[in-house]
Motif scaffolding. Structure first.
Motif, mmCIF file in Angstrom:
data_model
loop_
_atom_site.group_PDB
_atom_site.id
_atom_site.type_symbol
_atom_site.label_atom_id
_atom_site.label_comp_id
_atom_site.label_asym_id
_atom_site.label_seq_id
_atom_site.Cartn_x
_atom_site.Cartn_y
_atom_site.Cartn_z
ATOM 1 N N ALA A 283 28.107 -25.209 -54.265
ATOM 2 C CA ALA A 283 28.616 -24.050 -54.996
ATOM 3 C C ALA A 283 29.561 -23.216 -54.147
ATOM 4 C CB ALA A 283 27.450 -23.191 -55.489
ATOM 5 N N LEU A 284 29.214 -23.007 -52.884
ATOM 6 C CA LEU A 284 30.061 -22.161 -52.041
ATOM 7 C C LEU A 284 31.361 -22.860 -51.664
ATOM 8 C CD1 LEU A 284 29.916 -22.900 -48.706
ATOM 9 C CD2 LEU A 284 27.578 -22.094 -49.040
ATOM 10 N N VAL A 285 31.311 -24.179 -51.445
ATOM 11 C CA VAL A 285 32.540 -24.911 -51.139
ATOM 12 C C VAL A 285 33.497 -24.854 -52.327
ATOM 13 C CG1 VAL A 285 33.520 -27.176 -50.640
ATOM 14 C CG2 VAL A 285 31.466 -26.428 -49.448
ATOM 15 N N ARG A 286 32.983 -25.036 -53.524
ATOM 16 C CA ARG A 286 33.829 -24.964 -54.716
ATOM 17 C C ARG A 286 34.417 -23.563 -54.882
ATOM 18 N NH1 ARG A 286 31.088 -27.291 -59.977
ATOM 19 N NH2 ARG A 286 33.257 -26.990 -60.659
ATOM 20 N N ASN A 287 33.607 -22.556 -54.629
ATOM 21 C CA ASN A 287 34.077 -21.172 -54.725
ATOM 22 C C ASN A 287 35.193 -20.901 -53.723
ATOM 23 O OD1 ASN A 287 33.738 -18.486 -55.870
ATOM 24 N ND2 ASN A 287 32.821 -17.886 -53.925
ATOM 25 N N ASN A 288 35.039 -21.416 -52.499
ATOM 26 C CA ASN A 288 36.070 -21.241 -51.480
ATOM 27 C C ASN A 288 37.348 -21.978 -51.846
ATOM 28 O OD1 ASN A 288 34.171 -19.796 -50.053
ATOM 29 N ND2 ASN A 288 33.625 -21.490 -48.703
#
Length: 300
Positions: A283-288
């Motif tokens: 989730a955080l990689v996609r958000n970044n």
């Protein structure tokens, strides 16, 4: 032989001045198990395209720096068991000896700058490891941020690290640490590390303008944009802290050090959270990636 090999899509984007976002490959080979690593990489590339930019996953394969991977190359890399973990110190050696390796934050920044790519999305940067006052274990990512002009979008430094010391070293090196949309410094899986970020920006255009201004001033190095994980996906610090301590104790007991520490700790946190850390990581990689695409569009 050319130093860099581009996919046709990346070559066309460079020729036409389209926005491009660099992506590392260590997260594929050392950060997640198969096939989640391949699926994550494809999803992140799709997120960047949906946000109006072109993804450029960077890796070294058979002694070539690849700027962008074909579907077949991505599948092959995701299943490579002995890929080197490449940073500044060993990038040239891997190329000279024809090896295959995944690029860390530092190596990806070097390759991105060579390719003229100004924005790079990752999960979390490396930093000062806990106990570094005895081990001197400090990631080369920090020094790279101080000398290579690439804006890096991450969810902060990895939560397994000594975050106050990491922030202090970044300050000493003159690296802008910019929290996106909040005052608190995020801590990878958690939105709030308990530390106040030195800087805050609320718009991709502001971050792009700062990147350009640093170049005009002749300042070396990049920017670290600390983008908090979405609230719905975060793992609270109170839950993670004892698990991280357990994993750190196990690493010490097994004598794991140097480049082996981070993969071991991430794997143990995955096991101790019953897989919740992997979902949060994705989730955080996609958000970044989405934020990096917006910054790249503003720069373009």
């Amino acid at each position: 032989m050319a130093l860099l090999t581009y996919t046709p899509e990346i070559a066309e984007a460079r020729d036409k001045g389209h926005p491009i976002v660099a992506l590392e490959s260590t997260i594929i080979t050392h950060g997640m198990p198969w096939p989640q690593n391949r699926d994550m990489a494809r999803q992140v590339e799709a997120d960047i395209r949906a946000a109006g930019a072109i993804p450029a996953t960077i890796a070294v394969m058979d002694g070539e720096i690849l700027i962008g991977l074909s579907a077949g190359q991505l599948d092959r890399l995701a299943q490579t068991q002995d890929a080197l973990k490449l940073s500044r110190a060993d990038l040239a050696i891997a190329l000279a000896t024809g090896r295959t390796g995944a690029t860390t934050v530092a190596a990806t920044m070097i390759c991105a700058q060579l390719a003229g790519i100004e924005v790079f999305a990752t999960g979390g940067i490396g930093g000062v490891h806990r106990g570094a006052e005895l081990s001197f274990d400090i990631s080369a990512d920090l020094q790279e941020l101080a000398q290579t002009r690439v804006t890096v979008v991450a969810a902060g430094a990895k939560a397994i690290l000594d975050l106050p010391k990491t922030l202090e070293v970044l300050e000493t090196l003159g690296v802008p640490v910019i929290a996106y949309g909040q005052d608190a410094l995020p801590a990878f899986w958690s939105r709030d590390s308990g530390l106040k970020a030195p800087l805050r920006m609320d718009a991709p255009a502001q971050i792009a303008a700062s990147h350009r201004m640093r170049a005009r001033l002749g300042l070396p190095g990049g920017q670290l944009v600390a983008n908090p994980i979405p609230a719905a996906d975060e793992l609270p610090s109170a839950m993670l802290s004892p698990l991280i301590e357990t994993a750190l104790s196990e690493a010490a007991a097994q004598g794991i050090s140097a480049k082996g520490v981070t993969p071991f700790l991430l794997r143990r946190i995955f096991e101790l959270t019953d897989g919740a850390s992997l979902a949060a990581n994705i989730a955080l990689v996609r958000n970044n990636a989405r934020l990096a695409a917006e910054i790249a569009r503003a720069l373009a």
